[in-house]
Scaffold this active site. Structure first.
Site, PDB file in Angstrom:
ATOM      1  N   GLU A   1      47.277  47.215  36.096  1.00 41.15           N
ATOM      2  CA  GLU A   1      45.516  47.145  35.928  1.00 41.15           C
ATOM      3  C   GLU A   1      45.244  46.428  36.992  1.00 41.15           C
ATOM      4  O   GLU A   1      44.133  46.818  37.909  1.00 41.15           O
ATOM      5  CB  GLU A   1      45.328  46.730  34.665  1.00 41.15           C
ATOM      6  CG  GLU A   1      43.704  46.943  34.323  1.00 41.15           C
ATOM      7  CD  GLU A   1      43.422  46.382  32.995  1.00 41.15           C
ATOM      8  OE1 GLU A   1      44.310  45.868  32.166  1.00 41.15           O
ATOM      9  OE2 GLU A   1      42.171  46.436  32.524  1.00 41.15           O
TER      10      GLU A   1
ATOM     11  N   SER B   1      40.450  41.828  28.615  1.00 36.36           N
ATOM     12  CA  SER B   1      41.428  41.183  29.438  1.00 36.36           C
ATOM     13  C   SER B   1      40.685  41.122  30.667  1.00 36.36           C
ATOM     14  O   SER B   1      39.740  41.892  30.983  1.00 36.36           O
ATOM     15  CB  SER B   1      42.835  41.929  29.355  1.00 36.36           C
ATOM     16  OG  SER B   1      42.689  43.012  30.330  1.00 36.36           O
TER      17      SER B   1
ATOM     18  N   GLN C   1      41.681  40.517  34.921  1.00 32.46           N
ATOM     19  CA  GLN C   1      42.586  40.345  36.157  1.00 32.46           C
ATOM     20  C   GLN C   1      42.154  39.688  37.384  1.00 32.46           C
ATOM     21  O   GLN C   1      40.891  39.762  37.783  1.00 32.46           O
ATOM     22  CB  GLN C   1      42.880  41.826  36.461  1.00 32.46           C
ATOM     23  CG  GLN C   1      43.935  42.637  35.435  1.00 32.46           C
ATOM     24  CD  GLN C   1      43.061  42.926  34.244  1.00 32.46           C
ATOM     25  OE1 GLN C   1      43.251  42.601  32.875  1.00 32.46           O
ATOM     26  NE2 GLN C   1      41.854  43.765  34.361  1.00 32.46           N
TER      27      GLN C   1
END
Ligand SMILES: Nc1nc2c(ncn2[C@@H]2O[C@H](COP(=O)(O)OP(=O)(O)OP(=O)(O)O)[C@@H](O)[C@H]2O)c(=O)[nH]1
Ligand SMILES: [Ca+2]
Length: 498
Positions: A175, A206, A208
């Site tokens: 991702e 989430s 990143q």
């Protein structure tokens, strides 16, 4: 007797059959040569090919259609997003108790795709579904439910005429890395071998961070390293995905932090003064991100009221990050290695939604001033906020103070951006008409559309090539005509007496 120039009397040489034939053949030869050269190098067909990616995020699913010229040139950075469709309803992970509905929810956007992609391309158009943190969490919580959701989604997508390539959960590394590929591909940085941009993605469940750092070779904490060879350049990417640190799960964690003793009401500095809503404990703790912190004895509901204080909010937000241990040379938070931040960064998805709403996307405003503006926004009473933004979705509106505070805290305390490096961040939604996110990078990778080596490009551009062929052809023809001089009719230099 009269003196005459003999040749004057002769027929015009251009009218002689031999000359006419030579000229005609010459002209035909030139036309044929140029035509062949043009056709040979013309992009064989200007038609397009398509690819479809479904981004099954924790908060919602979106469908993207990409398009690129059907012949050659696929590897010259010309894949573009032509259409996107937001699936109505929540993300597929929310259908754990009714998996069939997860499949059905996709139908409307899929039908749109059927109409958008030309019919004769349907069967060769790859279709991918990638699920992210919502399905990762469901898989942790209840793997059989997550399998059922995938089965339902699989069955629904097979019904469509595209070349379905499967539905799966992306790893956090994928991702992060594909988000980085997307941003740099769209900016045309990969093909040209330019310095790359880092990528910051903030989802619901989430978040990143991915960037190239010259002092990171992957040896320290190899699980954060992704290697790419793209267009002849090697990239050693640092990437990390923090599960539970998307903005919806982070909000749960701050609420869990404030409800440890199971109170009947809380006064939350991250929500506006005057905000008050009754919420269920069972819903708050229904996530692996907080389930282990559930208070032993708690009523079924609590009253969530706000007091709108940025600084106190920031203290609570800080408490969801753990800075106590780091077994590496340096860490971001929770003991996760992070090399020194380097280069410009593109921050997208919720980073953009939130900062755009708060009118804080301009990162040349000093960080201290950004914090002051946010503090002022948080201190605005809820009734005034509601009056000011009557058309904004209630849930989004209530959360912008928290979300803005979370973003600034994550960037500065979490990732170690400072007042000096904050201007290196650009809050972006899209680049050249294509949304920033992992989907494009994912498709480019799976269709092998980015070659490892730089493509051999012809030494001349098309127009230059055609011009040179034409000039040389004309020159050759003129030379040929000149070489025929001995056969030309001769005029005597002296007048002849007839
Ligand atoms: N204000 C606002 N928030 C949005 C919008 N679209 C999505 N969000 C919220 O922003 C957060 C992140 O959204 P996304 O980036 O779509 O997250 P996601 O892909 O579903 O989640 P992950 O699986 O964690 O990546 C979620 O809390 C969404 O509810 C929008 O248009 N405006
Ligand atoms: Ca996402």
């Amino acid at each position: 007797q009269s003196a005459q120039f003999l040749c004057m009397k002769e027929k015009n040489p251009w009218h002689r059959p031999v000359t006419i034939i030579i000229t005609v053949i010459g002209v035909i030869a030139i036309v044929a040569l140029v035509t062949v050269a043009v056709l040979q190098n013309w992009p064989l067909s200007q038609k397009y090919k398509y690819g479809i990616v479904l981004d099954a995020g924790s908060s919602h699913t979106a469908l993207y259609i990409y398009e690129w010229p059907a012949e050659k040139d696929n590897n010259t950075g010309r894949v573009e997003q032509t259409h996107s469709c937001t699936v109505k309803g929540p993300g597929i992970s929310s259908y754990a108790s009714a998996p069939q509905k997860a499949g059905e929810s996709l139908t409307e956007c899929m039908q749109e795709a059927v109409h958008r992609v030309p019919k004769k391309r349907h069967h060769e158009t790859p279709l991918y579904l990638g699920a992210t943190a919502g399905m990762r969490l469901l898989n942790v919580q209840n793997s059989s439910a997550s399998n059922k959701v995938f089965q339902a989604v699989d069955e629904a997508l097979r019904e469509f005429p595209f070349a379905f390539q499967g539905a799966r959960i992306l790893s956090g590394q994928e991702e992060g890395a594909f988000g980085w590929v997307t941003v740099n591909y769209l900016d045309d940085r990969l093909r040209q071998g330019l310095e790359t941009n880092g990528a910051l993605d903030l989802g619901g469940a989430s978040t990143q961070i991915s960037f190239v750092s010259s002092n990171y070779d992957g040896s320290e904490s190899p699980s954060n390293s992704v290697n790419f060879r793209l267009y002849g350049n090697d990239y050693n990417l640092y990437t990390h995905s923090f599960l539970c640190y998307g903005k919806d799960q982070a909000l749960r964690m701050t609420l869990a932090q404030q409800t440890r003793s199971g109170p009947t009401s809380i006064l939350d500095p991250c929500f506006h003064d005057g905000y008050s809503e009754t919420k269920e404990y069972s819903k708050l703790y229904d996530s692996p991100c907080v389930s282990d912190r559930k208070p032993q004895e708690a009523p079924s509901t609590y009253i969530h009221t706000g007091k709108g204080n940025f600084h106190q909010c920031q203290e609570i937000v800080k408490s969801v990050f753990n800075f106590t241990h780091c077994q590496y040379s340096q860490c971001s938070f929770n003991g996760i290695f992070q090399p020194h931040l380097q280069g410009p960064f593109g921050a997208f998805s919720a980073y953009y939604f939130v900062m755009n709403f708060l009118k804080l996307t301009n990162t040349s405003i000093p960080l201290e001033q950004v914090k002051e503006k946010l503090a002022h926004y948080c201190a605005t009473p809820w009734t005034q906020i509601q009056k000011q933004y009557p058309n904004v979705k209630h849930k989004y509106l209530a959360e912008y103070c928290f979300s803005g505070t979370y973003i600034l805290t994550l960037l500065t305390e979490g990732y170690n951006f400072t007042s000096e490096s904050y201007p290196n961040i650009k809050f972006i939604k899209e680049i050249k008409g294509s949304d920033a996110g992992w989907t494009l990078g994912y498709m480019l990778n799976l269709t092998n559309m980015i070659p490892a080596e730089a493509p051999d490009s012809p030494p001349l551009p098309h127009a230059g090539y055609i011009s040179i062929v034409t000039v040389i052809a004309v020159l050759l023809f003129v030379l040929f005509i000149l070489s025929m001089r001995p056969f030309w009719p001769q005029c005597s230099k002296e007048p002849q007496i007839i």
